[in-house]
Design an enzyme around this catalytic site. Structure first.
Site, PDB file in Angstrom:
ATOM      1  N   ASN A 157       3.157   3.175 -10.724  1.00  0.00           N
ATOM      2  CA  ASN A 157       1.997   3.242 -11.423  1.00  0.00           C
ATOM      3  C   ASN A 157       0.730   3.441 -10.680  1.00  0.00           C
ATOM      4  O   ASN A 157      -0.250   4.097 -11.113  1.00  0.00           O
ATOM      5  CB  ASN A 157       1.777   1.658 -12.041  1.00  0.00           C
ATOM      6  CG  ASN A 157       0.602   1.585 -12.733  1.00  0.00           C
ATOM      7  OD1 ASN A 157      -0.051   2.131 -13.970  1.00  0.00           O
ATOM      8  ND2 ASN A 157      -0.605   0.821 -12.188  1.00  0.00           N
ATOM      9  N   ASP A 182       0.792  -1.154   0.196  1.00  0.00           N
ATOM     10  CA  ASP A 182       0.088   0.103   0.185  1.00  0.00           C
ATOM     11  C   ASP A 182       0.894   1.169   0.027  1.00  0.00           C
ATOM     12  O   ASP A 182       1.907   1.498   1.058  1.00  0.00           O
ATOM     13  CB  ASP A 182      -0.715  -0.150   1.165  1.00  0.00           C
ATOM     14  CG  ASP A 182      -1.749   0.980   1.276  1.00  0.00           C
ATOM     15  OD1 ASP A 182      -1.502   2.288   0.544  1.00  0.00           O
ATOM     16  OD2 ASP A 182      -2.732   1.202   1.853  1.00  0.00           O
ATOM     17  N   TYR A 202      -7.184  15.375  -8.908  1.00  0.00           N
ATOM     18  CA  TYR A 202      -6.134  14.440  -9.933  1.00  0.00           C
ATOM     19  C   TYR A 202      -5.454  15.152 -10.591  1.00  0.00           C
ATOM     20  O   TYR A 202      -4.214  14.788 -10.684  1.00  0.00           O
ATOM     21  CB  TYR A 202      -7.262  13.604 -10.502  1.00  0.00           C
ATOM     22  CG  TYR A 202      -6.458  12.425 -11.494  1.00  0.00           C
ATOM     23  CD1 TYR A 202      -5.630  11.450 -10.839  1.00  0.00           C
ATOM     24  CD2 TYR A 202      -6.662  12.563 -12.995  1.00  0.00           C
ATOM     25  CE1 TYR A 202      -5.227  10.582 -11.760  1.00  0.00           C
ATOM     26  CE2 TYR A 202      -5.988  11.869 -13.582  1.00  0.00           C
ATOM     27  CZ  TYR A 202      -5.087  10.612 -13.114  1.00  0.00           C
ATOM     28  OH  TYR A 202      -4.706   9.808 -13.940  1.00  0.00           O
ATOM     29  N   LYS A 204      -0.932  15.090 -10.677  1.00  0.00           N
ATOM     30  CA  LYS A 204       0.012  14.813 -11.921  1.00  0.00           C
ATOM     31  C   LYS A 204       1.130  15.676 -12.108  1.00  0.00           C
ATOM     32  O   LYS A 204       1.844  15.504 -12.537  1.00  0.00           O
ATOM     33  CB  LYS A 204      -0.702  14.116 -13.102  1.00  0.00           C
ATOM     34  CG  LYS A 204      -1.672  12.721 -12.759  1.00  0.00           C
ATOM     35  CD  LYS A 204      -0.577  11.807 -12.339  1.00  0.00           C
ATOM     36  CE  LYS A 204      -1.435  10.311 -12.317  1.00  0.00           C
ATOM     37  NZ  LYS A 204      -0.560   9.347 -12.019  1.00  0.00           N
TER      38      LYS A 204
HETATM   39  N1  NAP Z   1      -6.600   5.104 -17.629  1.00  0.00           N
HETATM   40  C1  NAP Z   1      -6.196   5.910 -18.042  1.00  0.00           C
HETATM   41  O1  NAP Z   1      -6.989   6.402 -19.085  1.00  0.00           O
HETATM   42  C2  NAP Z   1      -4.795   6.908 -17.574  1.00  0.00           C
HETATM   43  C3  NAP Z   1      -4.540   7.873 -18.426  1.00  0.00           C
HETATM   44  C4  NAP Z   1      -3.174   8.302 -18.082  1.00  0.00           C
HETATM   45  C5  NAP Z   1      -2.475   7.985 -16.986  1.00  0.00           C
HETATM   46  N2  NAP Z   1      -3.003   6.959 -16.253  1.00  0.00           N
HETATM   47  C6  NAP Z   1      -2.280   6.568 -14.977  1.00  0.00           C
HETATM   48  O2  NAP Z   1      -1.932   5.528 -15.175  1.00  0.00           O
HETATM   49  C7  NAP Z   1      -1.825   4.737 -14.095  1.00  0.00           C
HETATM   50  C8  NAP Z   1      -2.656   3.395 -13.961  1.00  0.00           C
HETATM   51  O3  NAP Z   1      -4.201   3.851 -14.179  1.00  0.00           O
HETATM   52  P1  NAP Z   1      -5.201   2.900 -14.515  1.00  0.00           P
HETATM   53  O4  NAP Z   1      -6.107   3.542 -15.334  1.00  0.00           O
HETATM   54  O5  NAP Z   1      -4.689   1.523 -14.875  1.00  0.00           O
HETATM   55  O6  NAP Z   1      -5.916   2.977 -13.105  1.00  0.00           O
HETATM   56  P2  NAP Z   1      -6.715   1.658 -12.184  1.00  0.00           P
HETATM   57  O7  NAP Z   1      -7.272   0.631 -13.461  1.00  0.00           O
HETATM   58  O8  NAP Z   1      -7.750   2.492 -11.359  1.00  0.00           O
HETATM   59  O9  NAP Z   1      -5.529   0.860 -11.231  1.00  0.00           O
HETATM   60  C9  NAP Z   1      -4.914   1.577 -10.284  1.00  0.00           C
HETATM   61  C10 NAP Z   1      -4.068   0.740  -9.652  1.00  0.00           C
HETATM   62  O10 NAP Z   1      -3.557   1.514  -8.544  1.00  0.00           O
HETATM   63  C11 NAP Z   1      -3.614   0.617  -7.345  1.00  0.00           C
HETATM   64  N3  NAP Z   1      -3.500   1.550  -5.986  1.00  0.00           N
HETATM   65  C12 NAP Z   1      -4.587   2.646  -5.684  1.00  0.00           C
HETATM   66  N4  NAP Z   1      -4.048   3.192  -4.723  1.00  0.00           N
HETATM   67  C13 NAP Z   1      -3.282   2.337  -3.998  1.00  0.00           C
HETATM   68  C14 NAP Z   1      -2.396   2.288  -2.838  1.00  0.00           C
HETATM   69  N5  NAP Z   1      -2.626   3.076  -1.838  1.00  0.00           N
HETATM   70  N6  NAP Z   1      -1.671   1.344  -2.778  1.00  0.00           N
HETATM   71  C15 NAP Z   1      -1.255   0.488  -3.637  1.00  0.00           C
HETATM   72  N7  NAP Z   1      -1.910   0.550  -4.863  1.00  0.00           N
HETATM   73  C16 NAP Z   1      -2.693   1.370  -5.033  1.00  0.00           C
HETATM   74  C17 NAP Z   1      -5.038   0.081  -7.398  1.00  0.00           C
HETATM   75  O11 NAP Z   1      -5.238  -1.041  -6.505  1.00  0.00           O
HETATM   76  P3  NAP Z   1      -6.754  -1.453  -6.137  1.00  0.00           P
HETATM   77  O12 NAP Z   1      -7.189  -2.354  -7.074  1.00  0.00           O
HETATM   78  O13 NAP Z   1      -6.597  -2.171  -4.710  1.00  0.00           O
HETATM   79  O14 NAP Z   1      -7.528  -0.199  -5.802  1.00  0.00           O
HETATM   80  C18 NAP Z   1      -4.902  -0.439  -9.012  1.00  0.00           C
HETATM   81  O15 NAP Z   1      -4.032  -1.620  -8.844  1.00  0.00           O
HETATM   82  C19 NAP Z   1      -2.174   5.856 -12.891  1.00  0.00           C
HETATM   83  O16 NAP Z   1      -0.953   6.312 -12.396  1.00  0.00           O
HETATM   84  C20 NAP Z   1      -3.145   6.805 -13.825  1.00  0.00           C
HETATM   85  O17 NAP Z   1      -3.010   8.024 -13.204  1.00  0.00           O
HETATM   86  C21 NAP Z   1      -4.143   6.503 -16.711  1.00  0.00           C
END
Ligand code: NAP
Length: 194
Positions: free
Chosen positions: A88, A61, A166, A170
């Site tokens: 990530n 975490d 958010y 970033k």
């Molecule tokens: N999706 C997009 O369009 C997009 C675009 C640009 C950048 N990003 C960036 O890419 C990254 C991944 O995005 P995603 O869309 O794959 O997000 P996601 O599906 O919501 O996954 C986020 C991950 O982070 C974990 N997490 C959250 N809080 C945590 C904590 N306190 N300790 C450990 N793990 C934690 C979550 O675990 P749980 O399952 O336990 O919640 C999950 O595994 C992020 O940094 C996001 O800002 C995403």
């Protein structure tokens, strides 16, 4: 035979983190699947292993000092060093996030995860990274962190909804990443015991 490259991906139980873990695993790397929930982590590790990835679970975490310290210990026991850290894990904090109506607690929670979490994990892993011949730290940002895009001066390129937790998290992370780059530019690996 040389030792495999070892990577840790935070928030690797789903989404982009999972796909990064799968991609690094496909390169033959040993991949630590950082995840805070035991069941979700075990499921991801199982799926990756079934796909032939050398994956191992890392309870993590990013907001919890003790959890992050224990994760570093586990990786030391598992691999003795860390070659690649992918920060990530992140949260959006939920929408809507209009500045005039946001709960300050939302800002704190998002910054704690998306910015301080990255610093906490990186600093816990830095000694292990310094043992690598070619260490890399990757911080997952977002186009919504761009001040140009947030200011609306990028025309069609303006992205994302109004999001006072958010998007600035970033932007903050981008600045933090540059500070690490400044400090670590030209960094030399320490001795194996370092
Ligand atoms: N999706 C997009 O369009 C997009 C675009 C640009 C950048 N990003 C960036 O890419 C990254 C991944 O995005 P995603 O869309 O794959 O997000 P996601 O599906 O919501 O996954 C986020 C991950 O982070 C974990 N997490 C959250 N809080 C945590 C904590 N306190 N300790 C450990 N793990 C934690 C979550 O675990 P749980 O399952 O336990 O919640 C999950 O595994 C992020 O940094 C996001 O800002 C995403």
């Amino acid at each position: 035979m040389s030792e495999p490259t070892t990577a840790l991906v935070t928030g690797a139980n789903k989404g982009i983190g999972y796909e990064i873990a799968a991609g690094l695993g496909a390169l033959g790397w040993s991949v630590g699947v950082g995840a805070r929930d035991d069941q979700r982590r075990d499921a991801a590790v199982g799926k990756l292993r079934a796909a032939g990835v050398d994956a191992f679970g890392v309870p993590l975490d990013v907001t919890d000092d003790a959890s992050v310290t224990a994760a570093a210990r586990l990786i030391e026991e598992q691999a003795g060093r860390l070659d690649v850290l992918v920060n990530n894990a992140a949260i959006t904090g939920g929408m809507p996030q209009e500045p005039t109506r946001v709960d300050p607690a939302t800002i704190r929670t998002v910054v704690e995860t998306n910015v301080i979490g990255v610093i906490r994990v990186t600093n816990a892993m830095i000694a292990l990274l310094r043992r690598s011949a070619s260490p890399r730290i990757v911080n997952m940002s977002s186009s919504v962190g761009s001040l140009t895009r947030q200011s609306g001066t990028a025309g069609e390129q303006t992205t994302g909804p109004v999001a006072v937790a958010y998007a600035p998290s970033k932007t903050f992370l981008n600045a933090v990443t540059l500070q690490y780059a400044r400090e670590l530019r030209g960094a030399r690996r320490s001795s194996p015991a370092g």
